[in-house]
Design a protein around this motif. Structure first.
Motif, mmCIF file in Angstrom:
data_model
loop_
_atom_site.group_PDB
_atom_site.id
_atom_site.type_symbol
_atom_site.label_atom_id
_atom_site.label_comp_id
_atom_site.label_asym_id
_atom_site.label_seq_id
_atom_site.Cartn_x
_atom_site.Cartn_y
_atom_site.Cartn_z
ATOM 1 N N PRO A 128 0.802 -1.237 0.000
ATOM 2 C CA PRO A 128 0.000 0.000 0.000
ATOM 3 C C PRO A 128 0.827 1.276 0.000
ATOM 4 N N ASP A 129 1.896 1.323 0.807
ATOM 5 C CA ASP A 129 2.677 2.556 0.872
ATOM 6 C C ASP A 129 3.408 2.820 -0.442
ATOM 7 N N ARG A 130 3.852 1.767 -1.108
ATOM 8 C CA ARG A 130 4.561 1.934 -2.371
ATOM 9 C C ARG A 130 3.587 2.266 -3.496
ATOM 10 N N PHE A 131 2.390 1.703 -3.415
ATOM 11 C CA PHE A 131 1.340 2.061 -4.375
ATOM 12 C C PHE A 131 1.051 3.554 -4.285
ATOM 13 N N PHE A 132 0.921 4.054 -3.067
ATOM 14 C CA PHE A 132 0.670 5.486 -2.865
ATOM 15 C C PHE A 132 1.840 6.321 -3.378
ATOM 16 N N ASP A 168 15.297 0.862 -8.909
ATOM 17 C CA ASP A 168 15.367 1.220 -7.485
ATOM 18 C C ASP A 168 13.982 1.382 -6.853
ATOM 19 N N PHE A 169 12.973 0.810 -7.489
ATOM 20 C CA PHE A 169 11.625 0.814 -6.920
ATOM 21 C C PHE A 169 10.970 -0.560 -7.095
ATOM 22 N N THR A 170 10.918 -1.022 -8.336
ATOM 23 C CA THR A 170 10.155 -2.237 -8.661
ATOM 24 C C THR A 170 10.851 -3.511 -8.205
ATOM 25 N N GLU A 171 12.160 -3.481 -8.022
ATOM 26 C CA GLU A 171 12.880 -4.702 -7.636
ATOM 27 C C GLU A 171 12.249 -5.363 -6.406
ATOM 28 N N SER A 203 15.122 9.119 -17.705
ATOM 29 C CA SER A 203 16.493 8.899 -18.149
ATOM 30 C C SER A 203 16.710 7.396 -18.171
ATOM 31 N N ARG A 204 17.687 6.949 -18.919
ATOM 32 C CA ARG A 204 17.952 5.513 -18.983
ATOM 33 C C ARG A 204 18.299 4.963 -17.599
ATOM 34 N N ASP A 205 18.836 5.792 -16.729
ATOM 35 C CA ASP A 205 19.193 5.336 -15.390
ATOM 36 C C ASP A 205 17.973 4.916 -14.576
ATOM 37 N N ARG A 206 16.783 5.376 -14.989
ATOM 38 C CA ARG A 206 15.558 5.043 -14.254
ATOM 39 C C ARG A 206 14.839 3.830 -14.855
ATOM 40 N N GLU A 212 16.560 -8.023 -16.011
ATOM 41 C CA GLU A 212 16.804 -8.061 -14.576
ATOM 42 C C GLU A 212 15.555 -8.518 -13.823
ATOM 43 N N VAL A 213 14.385 -8.058 -14.249
ATOM 44 C CA VAL A 213 13.126 -8.505 -13.627
ATOM 45 C C VAL A 213 12.983 -10.016 -13.791
ATOM 46 N N ARG A 214 13.253 -10.489 -14.984
ATOM 47 C CA ARG A 214 13.139 -11.925 -15.267
ATOM 48 C C ARG A 214 14.122 -12.729 -14.389
#
Length: 330
Positions: A128-132, A168-171, A203-206, A212-214
């Motif tokens: 929930p906090d990350r969704f927000f 730096d968020f979805t991982e 930016s590509r950095d984001r 990597e997800v896979r």
């Protein structure tokens, strides 16, 4: 039926994404600024009758797949009426909707009854906090309830869950989404962050590459590659034990422009041949000035003939389009 709509690179065009509104009740970081954007006036947006006319004309040229988008399409009043108009057209073979899910639970029954056959729900975090943090709205439970409501209708298959992957968020969300896919009849699809954000901070950095997800999923739950269908945006994988599926849409790290068969129409009736187009073709004024179907067809064919061979996100000197994703239609 009219001759197949084709572009100048020999690609048959078979899919149109039609935005029904630029308005949205979320403020997702990868799409809109926190303060929102100025909305179009109601008179500037295509009516349902105008949308149905254009969609019907395109369908008669072989564009058989129609997806309704926004903004948030369910924010437009009585969207089921447009769905009913489109589903009555025998040349439209696949009618789907992309939504943030907030309003889906209360509308899903009407939409299915009107003829909707597929739904894509945007859901970028399960905590929930990350969704927000990402959407700037405290609405996770409403979205999950809407997915559960959609699941009750076997007509709505497959149900796809779209996750925009941000470095730096979805991982921290990846394995939870894999478990989510294993428990439900959903195809969870990770989409690489594209330069269409309202804050213009891309930016590509984001970008979190889907490779990597896979890797993160595979370490927890081994995957089997199902490949990518021709014209498809998603490369699909299933779990080695057969439960659920995962998709990867990788426009940045693995572009799939070569067999792209899609065009887009914005809420105010601008035809775009690519998400990253720098030019548009106005259909609204000809529609309202009495253009015949033959005149509209000629206008559309001329615009689509100039469809870009590829996007240039990975090229030096790439220029981000002025429009954001919410203004184009996701």
């Amino acid at each position: 039926m009219r001759p197949q709509l084709v572009d100048g690179h020999g690609r048959d065009i078979g899919d149109v994404r039609i935005s029904v509104t630029d308005r949205c009740n979320f403020r997702c970081q990868y799409c809109m600024p926190a303060e929102g954007l100025p909305w179009l006036d109601r008179k500037d947006i295509l009516t349902y009758e105008e949308i149905a006319r254009v969609a019907g004309l395109l369908a008669s040229m072989g564009v058989h797949d129609v997806r309704l988008t926004g903004g948030e399409p369910l924010a437009r009043r009585e969207l089921w009426k447009l769905v009913e108009m489109l589903s009555a057209d025998g040349n439209i073979h696949d009618l789907s909707l992309t939504t943030n899910g907030y309003l889906l639970e209360r509308q899903v029954e009407q939409l299915v009854r009107a003829g909707l056959r597929r739904v894509n729900v945007s859901l970028d975090a399960l905590a929930p906090d990350r969704f927000f943090q990402l959407t700037r709205r405290n609405s996770l439970q409403q979205v999950l309830s809407s997915l559960a409501a959609a699941e009750k209708y076997p007509e709505l298959r497959p149900i796809k869950v779209n996750v925009v992957a941000l470095k730096d968020f979805t991982e921290d969300e990846v394995v939870a989404f894999a478990e989510f896919a294993r428990k439900h009849p959903y195809e969870v699809r990770f989409i690489e962050f594209m330069p269409l954000d309202g804050d213009r901070n891309w930016s590509r950095d984001r970008v979190l590459p889907n490779a990597e997800v896979r890797r993160l999923i595979h370490a927890a739950y081994p995957l089997k590659d199902l490949g990518r269908e021709r014209h498809g945006t998603s490369r699909r994988w299933e779990f080695a034990d057969g439960q659920g599926s995962i998709g990867f849409i990788s426009p940045v790290s693995e572009p799939f422009c070569g067999d792209c068969n899609r065009i887009r129409i914005t809420a105010e009736g601008e035809l775009r041949t690519c998400l990253f187009s720098m030019t548009e073709t106005d259909l609204r004024e000809p529609l309202r000035n009495g253009a015949s179907d033959a005149e509209l067809e000629a206008l559309i064919r001329a615009a689509v003939w100039e469809k870009e061979l590829k996007h240039h996100v990975n090229d030096e000197g790439f220029v981000q389009p002025l429009r954001t994703m919410s203004q184009i239609g996701g």
